[in-house]
Design an enzyme around this catalytic site. Structure first.
Site, PDB file in Angstrom:
ATOM      1  N   SER A 194       0.861  -1.170   0.000  1.00  0.00           N
ATOM      2  CA  SER A 194       0.000   0.000   0.000  1.00  0.00           C
ATOM      3  C   SER A 194       0.902   1.226   0.000  1.00  0.00           C
ATOM      4  CB  SER A 194      -0.951  -0.003   1.208  1.00  0.00           C
ATOM      5  OG  SER A 194      -1.820   1.111   1.162  1.00  0.00           O
ATOM      6  N   TYR A 208      -5.327   7.666  -6.633  1.00  0.00           N
ATOM      7  CA  TYR A 208      -4.237   6.970  -5.945  1.00  0.00           C
ATOM      8  C   TYR A 208      -4.573   6.806  -4.470  1.00  0.00           C
ATOM      9  CZ  TYR A 208       0.573   5.736  -4.670  1.00  0.00           C
ATOM     10  OH  TYR A 208       1.689   5.088  -4.202  1.00  0.00           O
ATOM     11  N   LYS A 212      -5.121   3.153  -2.578  1.00  0.00           N
ATOM     12  CA  LYS A 212      -4.251   2.715  -1.491  1.00  0.00           C
ATOM     13  C   LYS A 212      -5.023   2.560  -0.176  1.00  0.00           C
ATOM     14  CE  LYS A 212      -0.511   2.266  -3.885  1.00  0.00           C
ATOM     15  NZ  LYS A 212       0.054   0.910  -4.120  1.00  0.00           N
TER      16      LYS A 212
END
Length: 360
Positions: A194, A208, A212
């Protein structure tokens, strides 16, 4: 018995104790293991591959960049003398491409199985989510979600395939926090990559950031039940690391601050891959700093000569998720453990039945 003890499920989900970074591990413990890694042709993924190859692992690199992947493998074979480093072209956003990667990894594995799967592939870049073009058009243009596709859908594909192949690893046994990593070569291990963006908001990177965060959620959920298949699952969350994925714009915004080092990410990741005693744990990798723990448990910056201080780039997040839980999690984990116990007897009975029927 206190309420806290009644509601703690750490033991029930087979989670190992918090990571004690003072306890050494040996990178040589990866020798003989077969490791599949997505996105291993560049960045710290390439650093993982190099380190594990040097220490005698069989490494299968899946990446969409054929030129970089092929060059990396050729270079490492020359430098390390380890010919068990292989490149397989893979687009992680394509299901069949990932299926082919896993099948090829099993074929290339000296023992016909996979010990560790590292879901490392990821991309960053300009995110149009907040800045759609063509605002004067009669309707909005279709958004491009490539970042989400690679960083989340790709990871979900990898995870699904890992849970199919890892339990089939010949000679492996269900994960156990009391295992002896120096003696236990065969493994069933899924490692998720991650980011600090999975734990904190990152401005102007909503795709993004969302992807994550989703990987962190995947880890926190899976570690409660992965022991059902005997698979240990861990996670690494790097801060901004000095690799090509950090764009020029990001570097300008970070000017004057500190970034993490590739070697520290490699160290954290190798600890997870090599040490089969670690189950359901995670590490954040940031800039290396000298700190001291205060009486209230908080950490504060310190000088290297301060008594009780330590230098570290690694921190453990999500450490206490299962110390206190609500009714749903408490009950579902109990059911899962009961299912696991019953499955043991069912498996035995099924084998006996097959043996009797097969002998007729």
């Amino acid at each position: 018995m206190s309420l806290k003890k009644q509601e703690s499920l750490v033991a029930a989900i087979k989670q190992s104790p918090p990571i004690d970074l003072s306890i050494p591990y040996d990178a040589a413990w990866v020798k003989g293991k077969t490791i599949l890694i997505t996105g291993g042709a560049s960045g710290f993924g390439a650093g993982f591959v190099e380190h594990w190859a040097k220490n005698g692992a069989t490494v299968i690199v899946g990446d969409i960049n054929t030129e970089k992947g092929d060059n990396l493998v050729r270079q490492l074979r020359r430098e390390t003398g380890n010919n068990q480093v292989h490149f397989v072209h893979c687009d992680v956003t394509d299901w069949q491409s990932q299926v082919n990667l896993f099948k090829e990894a099993v074929k290339l594995s000296p023992h016909g199985g996979i010990d560790t799967v590292v879901a490392n592939a990821g991309i960053a870049g300009s995110d149009p989510t907040q800045q759609p073009k063509g605002l004067d058009a009669p309707e909005p243009p279709e958004p491009q979600f490539k970042i989400l596709d690679v960083n989340l859908t790709g990871v979900m594909y990898t995870t699904h395939l890992a849970f199919f192949w890892l339990p089939k690893n010949p000679g492996s046994v269900p994960c156990n926090k009391d295992s002896k990593p120096s003696e236990q070569i065969r493994d069933r291990h899924l490692l998720l990559l991650s980011s600090i963006a999975g734990l904190a908001p990152i401005a102007i990177q909503p795709q993004y950031n969302a992807a994550k965060h989703a990987v962190v959620g995947l880890f926190r959920s899976l570690r409660a039940s992965s022991h059902m298949e005997g698979v240990r699952i861990n996670m690494v969350c790097p801060y901004f690391i000095d690799t090509p994925i950090v764009t020029t714009g990001a570097r300008l915004m970070l000017a004057g601050g500190a970034t993490g080092k590739v070697e520290d990410v490699v160290d954290a990741t190798t600890r997870f891959v090599a040490d089969s005693r670690i189950l359901g744990r995670s590490l954040v990798v940031g800039p290396k700093v000298t700190v001291k723990q205060l009486d209230d448990g908080q950490w504060a910056l310190a000088n290297k000569d301060t008594p009780g201080s330590t230098e570290t780039a690694l921190w453990e997040p999500c450490a206490d998720d299962w110390e206190n839980v609500e009714a749903f999690n408490r009950n579902i984990v109990k059911v899962l453990n009961q299912v696991q116990a019953v499955r043991g007897w069912v498996g035995w009975a099924t084998d006996i039945w097959k043996a009797i029927v097969g002998s007729r």
